[in-house]
Write a protein that holds these residues in place. Structure first.
Motif, PDB file in Angstrom:
ATOM      1  N   VAL A  80       1.061  -1.267   0.413  1.00 63.23           N
ATOM      2  CA  VAL A  80      -0.033   0.431  -0.182  1.00 63.23           C
ATOM      3  C   VAL A  80       0.842   0.857  -0.313  1.00 63.23           C
ATOM      4  N   ARG A  81       0.752   2.039  -0.931  1.00 62.74           N
ATOM      5  CA  ARG A  81       1.266   3.400  -1.036  1.00 62.74           C
ATOM      6  C   ARG A  81       0.507   4.475  -0.042  1.00 62.74           C
ATOM      7  N   LEU A  82       1.596   5.075   0.511  1.00 63.29           N
ATOM      8  CA  LEU A  82       0.874   6.362   1.447  1.00 63.29           C
ATOM      9  C   LEU A  82       1.188   7.694   0.261  1.00 63.29           C
ATOM     10  N   ASP A  83       0.128   8.951   0.006  1.00 59.27           N
ATOM     11  CA  ASP A  83       0.856  10.217  -0.476  1.00 59.27           C
ATOM     12  C   ASP A  83       0.465  11.488   0.153  1.00 59.27           C
ATOM     13  N   ASN A  84       1.393  12.157   0.121  1.00 58.78           N
ATOM     14  CA  ASN A  84       1.107  13.632   0.564  1.00 58.78           C
ATOM     15  C   ASN A  84       1.600  13.392   2.261  1.00 58.78           C
ATOM     16  N   ILE A  85       2.693  12.497   2.540  1.00 59.35           N
ATOM     17  CA  ILE A  85       3.294  12.359   3.700  1.00 59.35           C
ATOM     18  C   ILE A  85       3.321  13.490   4.381  1.00 59.35           C
ATOM     19  N   PRO A  86       3.556  13.555   5.730  1.00 59.57           N
ATOM     20  CA  PRO A  86       4.987  15.055   6.296  1.00 59.57           C
ATOM     21  C   PRO A  86       5.654  14.174   6.567  1.00 59.57           C
ATOM     22  N   TRP A  87       7.481  15.327   5.748  1.00 56.47           N
ATOM     23  CA  TRP A  87       8.395  14.865   5.332  1.00 56.47           C
ATOM     24  C   TRP A  87       9.101  14.713   7.413  1.00 56.47           C
ATOM     25  N   LYS A  88       8.286  14.921   8.863  1.00 54.66           N
ATOM     26  CA  LYS A  88       8.504  14.542   9.398  1.00 54.66           C
ATOM     27  C   LYS A  88       8.563  13.872   9.968  1.00 54.66           C
ATOM     28  N   LEU A  89       7.567  12.450   9.083  1.00 59.28           N
ATOM     29  CA  LEU A  89       7.610  11.435   9.548  1.00 59.28           C
ATOM     30  C   LEU A  89       8.059  10.142  10.264  1.00 59.28           C
ATOM     31  N   THR A  90       8.042   9.085  10.431  1.00 59.02           N
ATOM     32  CA  THR A  90       8.727   8.368  11.253  1.00 59.02           C
ATOM     33  C   THR A  90       7.806   6.830  11.340  1.00 59.02           C
ATOM     34  N   HIS A  91       9.027   5.937  11.415  1.00 60.46           N
ATOM     35  CA  HIS A  91       8.351   4.749  11.541  1.00 60.46           C
ATOM     36  C   HIS A  91       7.118   4.595  12.231  1.00 60.46           C
ATOM     37  N   HIS A  92       7.660   5.274  13.766  1.00 63.79           N
ATOM     38  CA  HIS A  92       6.549   4.665  14.846  1.00 63.79           C
ATOM     39  C   HIS A  92       5.283   5.828  14.610  1.00 63.79           C
ATOM     40  N   ASP A  93       5.478   6.516  13.702  1.00 70.74           N
ATOM     41  CA  ASP A  93       4.306   7.367  13.746  1.00 70.74           C
ATOM     42  C   ASP A  93       3.333   6.462  12.718  1.00 70.74           C
ATOM     43  N   VAL A  94       3.993   6.046  11.525  1.00 75.28           N
ATOM     44  CA  VAL A  94       2.925   5.027  11.016  1.00 75.28           C
ATOM     45  C   VAL A  94       2.563   3.601  11.833  1.00 75.28           C
ATOM     46  N   MET A  95       3.289   2.848  12.368  1.00 76.31           N
ATOM     47  CA  MET A  95       2.933   1.832  12.913  1.00 76.31           C
ATOM     48  C   MET A  95       1.255   2.653  13.878  1.00 76.31           C
ATOM     49  N   LYS A 126      16.545  14.465   2.964  1.00 74.36           N
ATOM     50  CA  LYS A 126      14.728  15.131   2.533  1.00 74.36           C
ATOM     51  C   LYS A 126      13.769  13.830   2.533  1.00 74.36           C
ATOM     52  N   THR A 127      12.666  14.022   3.318  1.00 77.75           N
ATOM     53  CA  THR A 127      11.510  12.648   3.546  1.00 77.75           C
ATOM     54  C   THR A 127      10.911  12.663   1.909  1.00 77.75           C
ATOM     55  N   SER A 128      10.665  11.458   1.049  1.00 72.16           N
ATOM     56  CA  SER A 128      10.328  11.529  -0.231  1.00 72.16           C
ATOM     57  C   SER A 128       8.609  12.194   0.050  1.00 72.16           C
ATOM     58  N   ASN A 129       7.743  12.073  -0.755  1.00 68.42           N
ATOM     59  CA  ASN A 129       5.919  12.714  -0.290  1.00 68.42           C
ATOM     60  C   ASN A 129       5.170  11.491   0.422  1.00 68.42           C
ATOM     61  N   CYS A 130       6.230  10.361  -0.225  1.00 71.67           N
ATOM     62  CA  CYS A 130       5.575   9.181  -0.303  1.00 71.67           C
ATOM     63  C   CYS A 130       6.124   8.342   0.708  1.00 71.67           C
ATOM     64  N   CYS A 131       5.326   7.215   1.102  1.00 68.35           N
ATOM     65  CA  CYS A 131       5.785   5.910   1.903  1.00 68.35           C
ATOM     66  C   CYS A 131       5.175   4.575   1.577  1.00 68.35           C
ATOM     67  N   PHE A 132       5.537   3.651   1.741  1.00 65.29           N
ATOM     68  CA  PHE A 132       4.652   2.278   1.582  1.00 65.29           C
ATOM     69  C   PHE A 132       4.302   1.179   2.763  1.00 65.29           C
ATOM     70  N   VAL A 133       3.239   0.646   2.775  1.00 67.64           N
ATOM     71  CA  VAL A 133       3.107  -0.479   3.605  1.00 67.64           C
ATOM     72  C   VAL A 133       3.669  -1.528   3.459  1.00 67.64           C
TER      73      VAL A 133
END
Length: 299
Positions: A80-95, A126-133
Motif C-alpha cells: 500500500v502506498r501513502l501519498d502526501n505524507i509529512p516530512w517529519k513522519l517516522t516509522h513509529h508514527d506510521v505504526m 529530505k523525506t519523500s512525499n510518499c511511503c509504503f506499507v
C-alpha cells in the motif's frame, strides 16, 4: 547529531537479535551472539576456522529456520502506498496510525524486520512525499486502504492506494536499472556512491534530515528489499557499508536520538538479508559484539 546508546540499550538490542532468553547482562548478551554464531556455522556447514561457507542456506533468526528464496517473506506483493505524507513522519508514527490489530495487518516481525518503508534523499536527507506499507495479504492491504484512505496522519490528509512491488523498489532505489533480460544479477539497484552518501548523512546530518533514525530505517529497507542474486560487487559494498552504519550507531560520539528501535530492526534485517552469505551475516553479529565490547567498561 549522534551519540552512542547506553550499554544497557545495546545489550538489550543484541539480546533481542539473537533471540536469547537469558537475562540481559554483558556475559549473557555476548554468550547469545556466540551461540547464534555457532548455530549458524553448524547449519551453514561452514569451516569454523576460516568461516568459509560450503553451503549458503538463507537463514532466519533464530538460525534454525530458513527463508525460501523469492518467497513472500522476501517479496510481498501486497503493498500500500501513502501519498502526501509529512516530512517529519517516522516509522513509529506510521505504526501507531495503522488500524489495529497491527499484528494481523503486517507480515510477522519474526520474518520481516521492517514492513514500513519511508524513502529519503540520500544526499539532502529530505523525506519523500510518499511511503509504503507491506501487508500480510491482499485482504489486509484492502482493509488498510478502506480504513485509512484520506485519514489524517500527523495532521495531514493522506491518500492510500494498492500498488506493486516495483513501485516500492523504484522509490527505495531511485537509480535502479533493470536488465533487459530481467536477470536480477545484472540489475543495478544502487551505486557505491549512494551508499557512501548514506553513511555521510548519518554521521553529519543535514538541515532537511528529520533525525538519524531515518537513515537507519532506509538502510533497513534497502537490505530488506534487495534481491538475493545481487551483483557480487554491489553485495560486497552493501555489506561493508551496513557494518559501518551499525558500528557508527553503536559508537558515535554525539547525541543519539530515537535510534535504538531502528538499530534493532537493522540488525535483524542484516541477519536475514537474502543477498548476504552466511559468513557475512555472522560477520555482522561479530562486528556488533566487538563494538559492544569497546563500551563494556562503561557498564
Amino acid at each position: 547529531m549522534l551519540r552512542s546508546s547506553t550499554p544497557d540499550q545495546m545489550y538489550s538490542l543484541v539480546h533481542d537479535i539473537t533471540a536469547s532468553s537469558e537475562p540481559v547482562t554483558e556475559d549473557a548478551s555476548f554468550f547469545a551472539i556466540k551461540e547464534s554464531r555457532r548455530r549458524m556455522l553448524s547449519l551453514g556447514q561452514m569451516d569454523k576456522k576460516h568461516a568459509t561457507p560450503t553451503a549458503e542456506p538463507n537463514l532466519l533468526i533464530p538460525a534454525s529456520k530458513a527463508i525460501p528464496e523469492n518467497s513472500e517473506t522476501n517479496r510481498s506483493s501486497f503493498v500500500v502506498r501513502l501519498d502526501n505524507i509529512p516530512w517529519k513522519l517516522t516509522h513509529h508514527d506510521v505504526m501507531s496510525w495503522l488500524p489495529k490489530p497491527v499484528e494481523k495487518l503486517l507480515p510477522s516481525s519474526d520474518t520481516v524486520a521492517q514492513s514500513v518503508h519511508i524513502p529519503i534523499d540520500v544526499v539532502s536527507g529530505k523525506t519523500s512525499n510518499c511511503c509504503f506499507v507491506e501487508c500480510r495479504d491482499k485482504e489486509q492491504a484492502m482493509r488498510l486502504v478502506r480504513h485509512r484512505n484520506n485519514a489524517r496522519l500527523l495532521g495531514r490528509p493522506v491518500s492510500l492506494i494498492l500498488t506493486n512491488h516495483d513501485d516500492l523498489l523504484n522509490e527505495i532505489f531511485p537509480f535502479r536499472l533493470v536488465s533487459p533480460r530481467k536477470d536480477e544479477e545484472h540489475c543495478i539497484y544502487f551505486t557505491p556512491g549512494i551508499l557512501m552518501h548514506l553513511v555521510q548523512l548519518l554521521r553529519s546530518g543535514s538541515p532537511q534530515l528529520k533525525g538519524p533514525a531515518k537513515v537507519v530505517d532506509l538502510t533497513t529497507s534497502m537490505i530488506r528489499l534487495v534481491p538475493a542474486r545481487l551483483n557480487e560487487r554491489l553485495r560486497t559494498v552493501l555489506f561493508g557499508r551496513v557494518k559501518e552504519i551499525i558500528c557508527t550507531c553503536i559508537l558515535a560520539p554525539r547525541e543519539l536520538v530515537g535510534i535504538h528501535e531502528s538499530l534493532n530492526r537493522l540488525l535483524l534485517a542484516s541477519s536475514t538479508c537474502a543477498c548476504f552469505t552466511v559468513a557475512q551475516r555472522i560477520d555482522i553479529l561479530d562486528s556488533a559484539r566487538q563494538a559492544l565490547n569497546t563500551i563494556a567498561p562503561q557498564h
